[in-house]
Enzyme design. Structure first.
Site, PDB file in Angstrom:
ATOM      1  N   CYS A   1       0.843  -1.190   0.000  1.00 23.46           N
ATOM      2  CA  CYS A   1       0.000   0.000   0.000  1.00 23.46           C
ATOM      3  C   CYS A   1       0.880   1.241   0.000  1.00 23.46           C
ATOM      4  O   CYS A   1       1.882   1.304   0.704  1.00 23.46           O
ATOM      5  CB  CYS A   1      -0.953   0.074   1.182  1.00 23.46           C
ATOM      6  SG  CYS A   1      -2.101  -1.275   1.282  1.00 23.46           S
TER       7      CYS A   1
ATOM      8  N   ARG B   1       4.038  -0.118  -4.854  1.00 25.75           N
ATOM      9  CA  ARG B   1       3.770  -0.696  -3.536  1.00 25.75           C
ATOM     10  C   ARG B   1       2.430  -1.417  -3.476  1.00 25.75           C
ATOM     11  O   ARG B   1       2.107  -2.055  -2.464  1.00 25.75           O
ATOM     12  CB  ARG B   1       3.786   0.396  -2.464  1.00 25.75           C
ATOM     13  CG  ARG B   1       5.109   1.122  -2.360  1.00 25.75           C
ATOM     14  CD  ARG B   1       5.034   2.181  -1.294  1.00 25.75           C
ATOM     15  NE  ARG B   1       4.969   1.598   0.021  1.00 25.75           N
ATOM     16  CZ  ARG B   1       6.008   1.425   0.821  1.00 25.75           C
ATOM     17  NH1 ARG B   1       7.198   1.802   0.433  1.00 25.75           N
ATOM     18  NH2 ARG B   1       5.864   0.885   2.002  1.00 25.75           N
TER      19      ARG B   1
ATOM     20  N   TRP C   1      -2.816  -2.601  -1.750  1.00 23.48           N
ATOM     21  CA  TRP C   1      -2.512  -4.019  -1.949  1.00 23.48           C
ATOM     22  C   TRP C   1      -3.405  -4.736  -0.941  1.00 23.48           C
ATOM     23  O   TRP C   1      -3.198  -4.647   0.262  1.00 23.48           O
ATOM     24  CB  TRP C   1      -1.039  -4.300  -1.680  1.00 23.48           C
ATOM     25  CG  TRP C   1      -0.633  -5.697  -2.033  1.00 23.48           C
ATOM     26  CD1 TRP C   1      -0.204  -6.154  -3.242  1.00 23.48           C
ATOM     27  CD2 TRP C   1      -0.610  -6.834  -1.160  1.00 23.48           C
ATOM     28  NE1 TRP C   1       0.069  -7.502  -3.181  1.00 23.48           N
ATOM     29  CE2 TRP C   1      -0.170  -7.950  -1.917  1.00 23.48           C
ATOM     30  CE3 TRP C   1      -0.927  -7.032   0.191  1.00 23.48           C
ATOM     31  CZ2 TRP C   1      -0.037  -9.219  -1.373  1.00 23.48           C
ATOM     32  CZ3 TRP C   1      -0.795  -8.304   0.729  1.00 23.48           C
ATOM     33  CH2 TRP C   1      -0.348  -9.387  -0.055  1.00 23.48           C
TER      34      TRP C   1
ATOM     35  N   ASN D   1      -1.988   1.901   5.889  1.00 25.72           N
ATOM     36  CA  ASN D   1      -1.199   0.760   5.427  1.00 25.72           C
ATOM     37  C   ASN D   1      -0.875  -0.070   6.661  1.00 25.72           C
ATOM     38  O   ASN D   1      -0.479   0.486   7.686  1.00 25.72           O
ATOM     39  CB  ASN D   1       0.099   1.267   4.762  1.00 25.72           C
ATOM     40  CG  ASN D   1       1.042   0.135   4.383  1.00 25.72           C
ATOM     41  OD1 ASN D   1       0.616  -1.009   4.206  1.00 25.72           O
ATOM     42  ND2 ASN D   1       2.312   0.449   4.269  1.00 25.72           N
ATOM     43  N   GLY D   2      -1.033  -1.397   6.584  1.00 26.09           N
ATOM     44  CA  GLY D   2      -0.751  -2.252   7.739  1.00 26.09           C
ATOM     45  C   GLY D   2      -1.936  -3.160   8.006  1.00 26.09           C
ATOM     46  O   GLY D   2      -2.827  -3.304   7.163  1.00 26.09           O
TER      47      GLY D   2
ATOM     48  N   GLU E   1      17.033 -17.951  -8.215  1.00 24.48           N
ATOM     49  CA  GLU E   1      16.718 -16.555  -8.532  1.00 24.48           C
ATOM     50  C   GLU E   1      16.189 -16.432  -9.963  1.00 24.48           C
ATOM     51  O   GLU E   1      15.235 -15.693 -10.216  1.00 24.48           O
ATOM     52  CB  GLU E   1      17.972 -15.690  -8.309  1.00 24.48           C
ATOM     53  CG  GLU E   1      17.845 -14.224  -8.679  1.00 24.48           C
ATOM     54  CD  GLU E   1      16.768 -13.458  -7.924  1.00 24.48           C
ATOM     55  OE1 GLU E   1      16.166 -13.995  -6.977  1.00 24.48           O
ATOM     56  OE2 GLU E   1      16.499 -12.311  -8.321  1.00 24.48           O
TER      57      GLU E   1
ATOM     58  N   LYS F   1      12.495 -14.968 -10.887  1.00 19.91           N
ATOM     59  CA  LYS F   1      12.293 -13.834 -11.821  1.00 19.91           C
ATOM     60  C   LYS F   1      11.256 -14.193 -12.868  1.00 19.91           C
ATOM     61  O   LYS F   1      10.392 -13.399 -13.195  1.00 19.91           O
ATOM     62  CB  LYS F   1      13.588 -13.445 -12.533  1.00 19.91           C
ATOM     63  CG  LYS F   1      14.631 -12.665 -11.780  1.00 19.91           C
ATOM     64  CD  LYS F   1      14.254 -11.286 -11.333  1.00 19.91           C
ATOM     65  CE  LYS F   1      13.524 -11.313 -10.035  1.00 19.91           C
ATOM     66  NZ  LYS F   1      14.210 -11.206  -8.818  1.00 19.91           N
TER      67      LYS F   1
ATOM     68  N   GLU G   1       7.582 -14.538 -11.300  1.00 15.71           N
ATOM     69  CA  GLU G   1       6.876 -13.363 -10.803  1.00 15.71           C
ATOM     70  C   GLU G   1       6.463 -12.391 -11.891  1.00 15.71           C
ATOM     71  O   GLU G   1       5.469 -11.695 -11.737  1.00 15.71           O
ATOM     72  CB  GLU G   1       7.640 -12.650  -9.682  1.00 15.71           C
ATOM     73  CG  GLU G   1       8.933 -12.008 -10.063  1.00 15.71           C
ATOM     74  CD  GLU G   1       9.617 -11.346  -8.865  1.00 15.71           C
ATOM     75  OE1 GLU G   1       8.953 -10.915  -7.929  1.00 15.71           O
ATOM     76  OE2 GLU G   1      10.861 -11.260  -8.902  1.00 15.71           O
TER      77      GLU G   1
ATOM     78  N   HIS H   1      16.512 -37.041  -8.608  1.00 15.50           N
ATOM     79  CA  HIS H   1      15.705 -37.503  -7.472  1.00 15.50           C
ATOM     80  C   HIS H   1      14.248 -37.066  -7.606  1.00 15.50           C
ATOM     81  O   HIS H   1      13.535 -37.026  -6.614  1.00 15.50           O
ATOM     82  CB  HIS H   1      16.327 -36.996  -6.172  1.00 15.50           C
ATOM     83  CG  HIS H   1      17.730 -37.463  -5.999  1.00 15.50           C
ATOM     84  ND1 HIS H   1      18.046 -38.738  -5.600  1.00 15.50           N
ATOM     85  CD2 HIS H   1      18.918 -36.839  -6.233  1.00 15.50           C
ATOM     86  CE1 HIS H   1      19.362 -38.878  -5.572  1.00 15.50           C
ATOM     87  NE2 HIS H   1      19.913 -37.738  -5.951  1.00 15.50           N
TER      88      HIS H   1
ATOM     89  N   LYS I   1       5.991  -4.154  -4.111  1.00 19.23           N
ATOM     90  CA  LYS I   1       7.437  -4.064  -3.971  1.00 19.23           C
ATOM     91  C   LYS I   1       7.895  -4.296  -2.539  1.00 19.23           C
ATOM     92  O   LYS I   1       8.852  -4.991  -2.285  1.00 19.23           O
ATOM     93  CB  LYS I   1       7.886  -2.683  -4.454  1.00 19.23           C
ATOM     94  CG  LYS I   1       9.381  -2.441  -4.384  1.00 19.23           C
ATOM     95  CD  LYS I   1      10.087  -3.259  -5.425  1.00 19.23           C
ATOM     96  CE  LYS I   1      11.588  -3.113  -5.376  1.00 19.23           C
ATOM     97  NZ  LYS I   1      12.248  -4.193  -6.114  1.00 19.23           N
TER      98      LYS I   1
HETATM   99  O1  M6R Z   1      12.835  -5.522   0.328  1.00 18.09           O
HETATM  100  P1  M6R Z   1      13.263  -6.947   0.560  1.00 18.09           P
HETATM  101  O2  M6R Z   1      14.549  -7.257  -0.088  1.00 18.09           O
HETATM  102  O3  M6R Z   1      13.252  -7.332   2.006  1.00 18.09           O
HETATM  103  O4  M6R Z   1      12.155  -7.801  -0.176  1.00 18.09           O
HETATM  104  C1  M6R Z   1      12.156  -9.197  -0.110  1.00 18.09           C
HETATM  105  C2  M6R Z   1      11.243  -9.797  -1.149  1.00 18.09           C
HETATM  106  O5  M6R Z   1       9.935  -9.355  -0.961  1.00 18.09           O
HETATM  107  C3  M6R Z   1      11.675  -9.440  -2.572  1.00 18.09           C
HETATM  108  O6  M6R Z   1      12.995  -9.814  -2.820  1.00 18.09           O
HETATM  109  C4  M6R Z   1      10.769 -10.136  -3.595  1.00 18.09           C
HETATM  110  O7  M6R Z   1      10.956 -11.513  -3.556  1.00 18.09           O
HETATM  111  C5  M6R Z   1      11.019  -9.587  -4.997  1.00 18.09           C
HETATM  112  N1  M6R Z   1       9.774  -9.336  -5.643  1.00 18.09           N
HETATM  113  C6  M6R Z   1      11.780 -10.512  -5.861  1.00 18.09           C
HETATM  114  O8  M6R Z   1      11.993 -10.012  -7.137  1.00 18.09           O
END
Ligand code: M6R
Length: 615
Positions: free
Chosen positions: A2, A27, A75, A101-102, A488, A492, A495, A511, A610
């Site tokens: 948010c 956000r 969000w 937010n929260g 990773e 990527k 997401e 396995h 984010k």
């Molecule tokens: O701000 P942070 O690095 O703590 O965030 C952690 C994850 O939310 C963040 O890395 C998320 O997995 C990304 N969307 C990955 O691209």
């Protein structure tokens, strides 16, 4: 999670707030809303499911002109994204409006008791109860808005960043924070800005105050800025200068923030290592480690905490610290660690990794670790965020603002900083001979140039992406330092393109996951010429025998994987320990281009935000 933005000043609030919402949209983007107090005293609220652009079309051409306003991009947590659940929310008599937010944990109990007292709540959200509660406190007492917000919040359990406006107090904003970030901007003309982070503020002022937990601020055109705690202690605001430039949060001609951030990596890595590597003296300077050297020297274990991509950076660090510092390492998801009964010994060092510095689970895990006596070191990107303020020491990654929801440059900067940390600790402990250490420093210093070379292959990667863009699944395989990069790469792709992808240690494939391989399955091997190269080549053979569509990320001049794979992307030769900084880059570009070809919203993937400030 948010985005919150608010303004009180002498100019119309609407353009400032709507522009701020666009900057904060990363956000959360389920719905958006805005409220202003108009010159005749009306509280005007507009809100809409969808993006900020949908809100703008909904408002049309008759724009509000009031000079106090609040805006929110959501969000969803409680209640689906729809117009009613969108913020701002109003109280029963529609005198005040709030953005939040929260998560209000005791909202059900508060809602029930409000209903018993005749309140009619319209939405499914936890946030709406705050508007009703604050208004009720004001109606039932002689408290002014500032005190009423404090009194209402003393009944609330949970996390909040909150801004309130009151049509009977049109020159004023009240802002409050607990476990959810809020920054106050102080304009030169006496105006005030409030936002979830500095991005909507930086174009207006560089003077900011970071609100702390349990603080409530009154931003009043006549009375100025006053801050008190919920329990009414007076706080003297500490004004900081923002170290952020407007250009750094704009797309600068790129189609998406993600692409801009991928291409910024030579510079962001340079910024991460600048001033920390001294090639002439063959040494690394890391103040945050040196100031607490006894903790590092005597550490019997390093525990690394993070979420998502930051957790993957932690996995790379596990290999680095074990290789160079010879200290056992455990890497934990912060969200799991915080709810276990973790065993922390006095000689443990904890490293918390976070781009935003606001991830709720990582923040909570740090608090848990500190409460049982651990020394906590933060590796964060956002200066002044909550995690650096909560940790005992740390190192900023200096990657610059990362707006794209998919983390790219933040990851390579985290890995660069963690590499320097592991090398520094290993060197000081006498584990790395000086000539190897100096060679590694020189190589690390040269990594930005090598990343540039990898980026030079972008158009070739675009062509490969076309071959894979229609895939429904993908498998990423790597070993040793490249196993976290396989994870990773898969994250990527998942997401931003919504293709199901998994990362696996290449040898584990036998396995189970090998059963997935058929003629259509894209299999991406991250196979530079490192210590385990020969083993990985055997794994490539095993996949090839079963028909997968093979892409290899290989070292320049590779012959063995190239002979087996359908496509290869070459990365320059470098030390095994530094190769993750290169091998991840083609995977970022590949997922980016596949997502674009699938017409996905790369910078704002569905269901994501984010900064994950709720648990
Ligand atoms: O701000 P942070 O690095 O703590 O965030 C952690 C994850 O939310 C963040 O890395 C998320 O997995 C990304 N969307 C990955 O691209």
């Amino acid at each position: 999670m948010c985005g919150i933005v608010a303004y009180v000043g002498l100019n119309p609030a609407f353009p400032i707030v709507i522009d701020g919402l666009k900057r904060l949209e990363y956000r959360g983007y389920d719905s958006a809303g805005i409220a202003t107090i108009e010159p005749e005293g009306d509280l005007v609220v507009s809100k809409k499911k969808g993006k900020v652009a949908d809100l703008e079309s909904h408002i049309g051409s008759s724009l509000p002109v009031g000079s106090v306003g609040i805006g929110h991009t959501r969000w969803a947590t409680h209640g689906p994204p729809n117009d009613t659940n969108a913020h701002p929310h109003r109280g029963a008599s529609e005198r005040i409006a709030i953005i939040h937010n929260g998560i209000i944990e005791n909202f059900a109990a508060i809602k029930e008791s409000l209903k018993c007292r005749g309140h009619n709540l319209l939405s499914d959200t936890d946030s709406e109860v705050l508007a009703h509660l604050i208004e009720e406190v004001m109606d039932a007492s002689s408290l002014d808005l500032f005190d009423a917000v404090r009194a209402a919040l003393s009944q609330v359990v949970g996390a909040y960043a909150l801004v309130v406006i009151d049509k009977d107090n049109p020159g004023r904003l009240i802002a409050a924070r607990k476990s959810s970030p809020l920054v106050i901007g102080i304009g030169a003309d006496g105006s005030y800005y409030v936002a979830s982070d500095a991005t909507p503020i930086v174009g207006h002022t560089k003077n900011v105050v970071y609100l702390e937990d349990e603080e409530v601020a009154s931003l009043d055109l006549e009375e100025g800025l006053r801050i008190r705690t919920i329990s009414n202690d007076i706080i003297t605001p500490e004004v900081h200068a923002l170290e952020m430039e407007l250009e750094s949060i704009e797309k600068g001609g790129y189609e998406h923030f993600m692409l801009k951030e991928i291409f910024e990596q030579p510079q962001s890595i340079r910024d991460s290592i600048r001033g920390r590597i001294n090639l002439q003296h063959g040494e690394i300077k890391m103040q945050g480690i040196d100031d607490h050297w006894d903790r590092w020297e005597n550490a019997s274990r390093i525990l690394i905490l993070g979420c998502g991509t930051s957790w993957h950076a932690g996995l790379v660090a596990e290999y680095l610290f074990e290789e160079f510092a010879r200290i056992p390492v455990e890497v934990e998801y912060a969200s799991e660690f915080r709810y276990r009964n973790p065993i922390i010994r006095p000689d443990d060092v904890v490293i918390a990794i976070s781009q935003s510095g606001e991830t709720a689970d990582t923040l909570a895990a740090i608090k848990t670790a500190k409460s049982i006596g651990a020394h906590v070191f933060g590796v964060c990107n956002v200066v002044g965020s909550s995690i650096p303020r909560e940790t005992d020491s740390g190192a900023y990654t200096h990657a610059g603002p990362e707006i794209g929801v998919a983390s790219t440059k933040a990851f390579t900067s985290q890995v660069a900083v963690l590499t320097m940390m592991a090398l520094h600790v290993g060197h000081r402990k006498g584990n790395i001979p000086q000539d190897r250490f100096s060679r590694l420093l020189a190589e690390l210093n040269n990594i930005p140039e090598l990343v540039e070379k990898v980026l030079g292959q972008a158009s070739r990667i675009d062509v490969i992406a076309e071959q894979f863009a229609n895939a429904e699944n993908a498998l990423y395989l790597g070993r040793g330092f490249q196993f976290p990069i396989a994870l990773e790469g898969a994250l990527k792709l998942k997401e931003i393109s919504y293709i199901h992808a998994e990362g696996y240690p290449a040898a584990e494939m036998k396995h189970g996951p090998i059963a997935l391989i058929d003629d259509d399955m894209p299999v991406i091997f991250i196979a530079p010429m490192d210590d385990v190269y020969e083993k990985v080549v055997s794994n490539v053979q095993e996949v090839k025998a079963r028909g997968g569509r093979l892409l290899g990320v290989v070292t320049e001049g590779d012959k063995d994987v190239a002979a087996l794979a359908d496509h290869v992307i070459e990365i320059p030769r470098c030390d095994d320990a530094l190769a993750p900084l290169l091998s991840v880059v083609p995977l970022q570009l590949l997922s980016y281009r596949m997502a674009v070809l699938r017409e996905c919203n790369v910078d704002q993937p569905r269901n994501l935000a984010k900064s994950v400030t709720v648990e």
